[in-house]
Enzyme design. Structure first.
Site, PDB file in Angstrom:
ATOM      1  N   GLU A 250       0.880  -1.174   0.000  1.00 44.70           N
ATOM      2  CA  GLU A 250       0.000   0.000   0.000  1.00 44.70           C
ATOM      3  C   GLU A 250       0.913   1.218   0.000  1.00 44.70           C
ATOM      4  O   GLU A 250       1.644   1.434   0.969  1.00 44.70           O
ATOM      5  CB  GLU A 250      -0.894   0.023   1.246  1.00 44.70           C
ATOM      6  CG  GLU A 250      -1.950  -1.047   1.280  1.00 44.70           C
ATOM      7  CD  GLU A 250      -3.009  -0.881   0.217  1.00 44.70           C
ATOM      8  OE1 GLU A 250      -3.110   0.207  -0.389  1.00 44.70           O
ATOM      9  OE2 GLU A 250      -3.745  -1.850  -0.023  1.00 44.70           O
ATOM     10  N   CYS A 284      -1.989   9.199   2.976  1.00 40.69           N
ATOM     11  CA  CYS A 284      -1.856   8.650   1.624  1.00 40.69           C
ATOM     12  C   CYS A 284      -3.050   9.093   0.783  1.00 40.69           C
ATOM     13  O   CYS A 284      -2.955   9.197  -0.433  1.00 40.69           O
ATOM     14  CB  CYS A 284      -1.765   7.141   1.680  1.00 40.69           C
ATOM     15  SG  CYS A 284      -3.036   6.419   2.715  1.00 40.69           S
TER      16      CYS A 284
HETATM   17  P1  NAD Z   1       8.586   4.943   4.229  1.00 39.60           P
HETATM   18  O1  NAD Z   1       8.535   4.187   2.947  1.00 39.60           O
HETATM   19  O2  NAD Z   1       9.724   5.872   4.444  1.00 39.60           O
HETATM   20  O3  NAD Z   1       8.649   3.924   5.466  1.00 39.60           O
HETATM   21  C1  NAD Z   1       7.636   2.981   5.699  1.00 39.60           C
HETATM   22  C2  NAD Z   1       8.201   1.834   6.519  1.00 39.60           C
HETATM   23  O4  NAD Z   1       9.147   1.116   5.718  1.00 39.60           O
HETATM   24  C3  NAD Z   1       8.958   2.266   7.787  1.00 39.60           C
HETATM   25  O5  NAD Z   1       8.683   1.363   8.832  1.00 39.60           O
HETATM   26  C4  NAD Z   1      10.408   2.149   7.357  1.00 39.60           C
HETATM   27  O6  NAD Z   1      11.301   1.933   8.425  1.00 39.60           O
HETATM   28  C5  NAD Z   1      10.350   0.929   6.450  1.00 39.60           C
HETATM   29  N1  NAD Z   1      11.454   0.798   5.489  1.00 39.60           N
HETATM   30  C6  NAD Z   1      12.207   1.782   4.930  1.00 39.60           C
HETATM   31  N2  NAD Z   1      13.131   1.253   4.097  1.00 39.60           N
HETATM   32  C7  NAD Z   1      12.955  -0.091   4.133  1.00 39.60           C
HETATM   33  C8  NAD Z   1      13.595  -1.185   3.485  1.00 39.60           C
HETATM   34  N3  NAD Z   1      14.616  -1.004   2.645  1.00 39.60           N
HETATM   35  N4  NAD Z   1      13.153  -2.432   3.738  1.00 39.60           N
HETATM   36  C9  NAD Z   1      12.112  -2.645   4.584  1.00 39.60           C
HETATM   37  N5  NAD Z   1      11.475  -1.644   5.230  1.00 39.60           N
HETATM   38  C10 NAD Z   1      11.891  -0.383   5.006  1.00 39.60           C
HETATM   39  O7  NAD Z   1       7.186   5.692   4.388  1.00 39.60           O
HETATM   40  P2  NAD Z   1       6.720   6.752   5.492  1.00 39.60           P
HETATM   41  O8  NAD Z   1       7.450   8.041   5.261  1.00 39.60           O
HETATM   42  O9  NAD Z   1       6.739   6.163   6.861  1.00 39.60           O
HETATM   43  O10 NAD Z   1       5.178   6.936   5.095  1.00 39.60           O
HETATM   44  C11 NAD Z   1       4.748   7.798   4.090  1.00 39.60           C
HETATM   45  C12 NAD Z   1       4.412   7.050   2.815  1.00 39.60           C
HETATM   46  O11 NAD Z   1       3.486   6.007   3.102  1.00 39.60           O
HETATM   47  C13 NAD Z   1       3.719   7.932   1.782  1.00 39.60           C
HETATM   48  O12 NAD Z   1       4.227   7.644   0.501  1.00 39.60           O
HETATM   49  C14 NAD Z   1       2.257   7.513   1.883  1.00 39.60           C
HETATM   50  O13 NAD Z   1       1.480   7.750   0.725  1.00 39.60           O
HETATM   51  C15 NAD Z   1       2.392   6.063   2.191  1.00 39.60           C
HETATM   52  N6  NAD Z   1       1.193   5.536   2.817  1.00 39.60           N
HETATM   53  C16 NAD Z   1       0.357   4.755   2.059  1.00 39.60           C
HETATM   54  C17 NAD Z   1      -0.831   4.263   2.596  1.00 39.60           C
HETATM   55  C18 NAD Z   1      -1.743   3.387   1.782  1.00 39.60           C
HETATM   56  O14 NAD Z   1      -2.540   2.656   2.374  1.00 39.60           O
HETATM   57  N7  NAD Z   1      -1.692   3.407   0.463  1.00 39.60           N
HETATM   58  C19 NAD Z   1      -1.170   4.567   3.919  1.00 39.60           C
HETATM   59  C20 NAD Z   1      -0.306   5.372   4.649  1.00 39.60           C
HETATM   60  C21 NAD Z   1       0.877   5.838   4.096  1.00 39.60           C
END
Ligand code: NAD
Length: 497
Positions: A250, A284
């Site tokens: 997501e 999001c």
């Molecule tokens: P992010 O991608 O920076 O981090 C999300 C998670 O992934 C964190 O726990 C982070 O530690 C982990 N992560 C980072 N690099 C990783 C890797 N290489 N391997 C495994 N895990 C890793 O996102 P964020 O800044 O926390 O959240 C914002 C983003 O999330 C926005 O793009 C937003 O649109 C999206 N989002 C989407 C939804 C949806 O349902 N579509 C809902 C909420 C947020």
């Protein structure tokens, strides 16, 4: 001295194997240190996976209605601790209390839905093509699920993943966002208090590039559910594809609200303020594009600029605050870069566009609600996810053009149409290329009992929430029982005998 929090692994609250910690500070006032959280390593994931394997052995044999009973108690505990959890969430994430209460409520709704699903989890019985033969399917748990969550819904998103995964009989390892580690710690405490057997759940704090990566790459973790940015999700997708893992993604959005010339403009105004600036634009599903019909464009922009200028920025825990801070300095700098891009590309800044002045804002990551008009379809401001309080207004001439603009981005999470025209409403539902379309409501506001997710670069076809997510966290098994006492060959004996 700030409290040092721990991981929950193998039934115990334990320090990380690395001995390292990171700080968690309040984004509205960085002098407020909430605690130090484990900066764990791959060895902690290894220990969590071993324990989760044992937890799965026990939990997968527990009847689904009994698993549901645990989740019902989780819902009860969340109800009784709603205010405390909301307050802790606002303190570490920044969004206003009304929104963090809503975030907890989404967890409560998800818990009660999951509880009753324990008495459904239906399979099918299907007529066999052969006599004296019974055919049926049922849903089985899969194993250990790795759950990786973002910062913007610190409780709701972990519950969207953990509760259905647990209800289906899996064990889970949660790797929460390093920006909001406290809320999920409270959630794990509540799950344990509700009677979840300890080894069924593991909580490993730490960075994405270390523990997140180790979780995704671990061969004994067969299911990964990730919510976060499209960039991070793409890398996770490559690993899971190579390792043949079940994966739910997501990711990002660039959601548009379309306002037709017959719309109730008061309603649309209220909707766009909430959609664009709620959660400081860090949803999001945030309304980040506003498409206005040319006949109402100028009037609406002027009313909107006026109303957005009156939104009160501040600490989300103080009453009267409409908009809290961004999550951290990098996010604020990203917003600033996009404001520069907007200016460079000739968009008209109609309100905001800078950090607020004053001592009250000096210690937090605040940024004024910002609106650009005259944004061109196809420009970077219109195409790219900013994830902050920046709204881009695009003028259009016809419904068809608005649909084309809505669909002309790489994301496909949510969309919205304001109109009084019932025919256009139905056309919007059919033609807007998104996972969710709202009519006469902003692009945000998903309910826990309906499937949630997006198309194109927002997701990979799975949905969270509602009934569909139970299919993701369980495996279909088909069973045939032949009680004829003879060999019956499907496709052969019933046609060619
Ligand atoms: P992010 O991608 O920076 O981090 C999300 C998670 O992934 C964190 O726990 C982070 O530690 C982990 N992560 C980072 N690099 C990783 C890797 N290489 N391997 C495994 N895990 C890793 O996102 P964020 O800044 O926390 O959240 C914002 C983003 O999330 C926005 O793009 C937003 O649109 C999206 N989002 C989407 C939804 C949806 O349902 N579509 C809902 C909420 C947020």
């Amino acid at each position: 001295m700030a409290k040092s929090f721990r991981n929950f692994i193998a039934g115990k609250w334990v320090a990380p194997s690395t001995g390292e910690y990171f700080e968690n500070r309040n984004p509205a006032d960085t002098r407020d240190l909430i605690g130090r959280f484990p900066d764990s390593g791959a060895a902690d994931i290894e220990a969590a996976v071993q324990s989760a394997g044992r937890g799965f052995g026990l939990w997968s044999r527990t009847p689904a209605p009994a698993r549901g009973d645990v989740l019902r108690r989780v819902g009860d505990l969340l109800v009784s601790r709603k205010e405390e959890v909301a307050d802790a969430m606002t303190r570490e994430m920044g969004k206003v209390l009304a929104e963090t209460r809503g975030d907890v409520q989404e967890g409560i709704d998800t818990a009660f839905y999951a509880a009753t699903e324990g008495r459904r989890l239906f399979g099918h019985t299907v007529p066999s093509e052969l006599p004296s033969k019974w055919a049926m399917s049922y849903r089985r748990p899969i194993g250990t699920c790795g759950l990786i969550t973002p910062f913007n819904f610190p409780l709701a998103i972990p519950t969207w993943k953990a509760f259905p995964a647990l209800l289906c009989g899996n064990s889970v390892i949660i790797k929460p966002s390093e920006d909001v580690p406290h809320t999920v710690t409270l959630l794990v405490e509540i799950l344990l208090e509700a009677g979840l057997p300890p080894e069924v759940i593991q909580l490993v704090h730490g960075r994405g590039e270390t523990v997140g990566k180790a979780l995704v790459e671990h061969p004994a973790v067969g299911v990964i559910s990730f919510t976060g940015s499209t960039e991070t999700g793409a890398g996770i997708g490559q690993t899971c594809g190579r390792m043949h893992k079940r994966l739910s993604l997501e990711m990002g959005g660039k959601n548009a609200m379309i306002v037709m010339d017959d719309a109730n403009l008061d309603l649309a105004l209220e909707g766009v303020l909430w959609g664009a600036f709620g959660t400081t634009g860090q949803r999001c599903t945030a309304t980040s594009r506003l498409l206005l019909h040319r006949r109402i464009h100028d009037r609406f922009v002027s009313r909107l600029a006026d109303a957005a200028g009156k939104l009160r920025l501040g600490d989300g825990r103080k009453s009267g605050t409409d908009v809290g801070p961004l999550i951290h300095e990098e996010s604020r700098m990203k917003v600033e870069r996009y404001v520069e891009i907007g200016r460079d590309q000739g968009a008209e800044l109609v309100t905001g566009g800078r950090r607020p002045a004053g001592a009250k804002y000096a210690r937090g990551f605040f940024y004024q609600p910002t609106i650009f008009a005259g944004v061109k379809a196809g420009s970077r401001l219109e195409q790219e996810e900013i994830f902050g309080p920046v709204l881009s207004v695009v003028r259009f001439n016809s419904f068809d053009e608005a649909v084309r603009i809505n669909n002309g981005v790489r994301y496909g999470l949510s969309s919205s149409l304001y109109t009084q025209d019932v025919n256009l409403s139905y056309r919007a539902m059919a033609e807007l290329d998104n996972g969710i379309t709202y009519i006469n409501a902003p692009t945000i506001g998903a309910e826990a009992h309906l499937p949630f997710g997006g198309v194109k670069q927002t997701g990979n076809g799975h949905r969270e929430g509602g009934w569909e997510v139970y299919e993701f966290y369980s495996e279909t098994k088909v069973c045939y029982v032949d009680y004829s006492g003879r060999l019956q060959r499907a496709q052969i004996d019933n046609y060619d005998a």
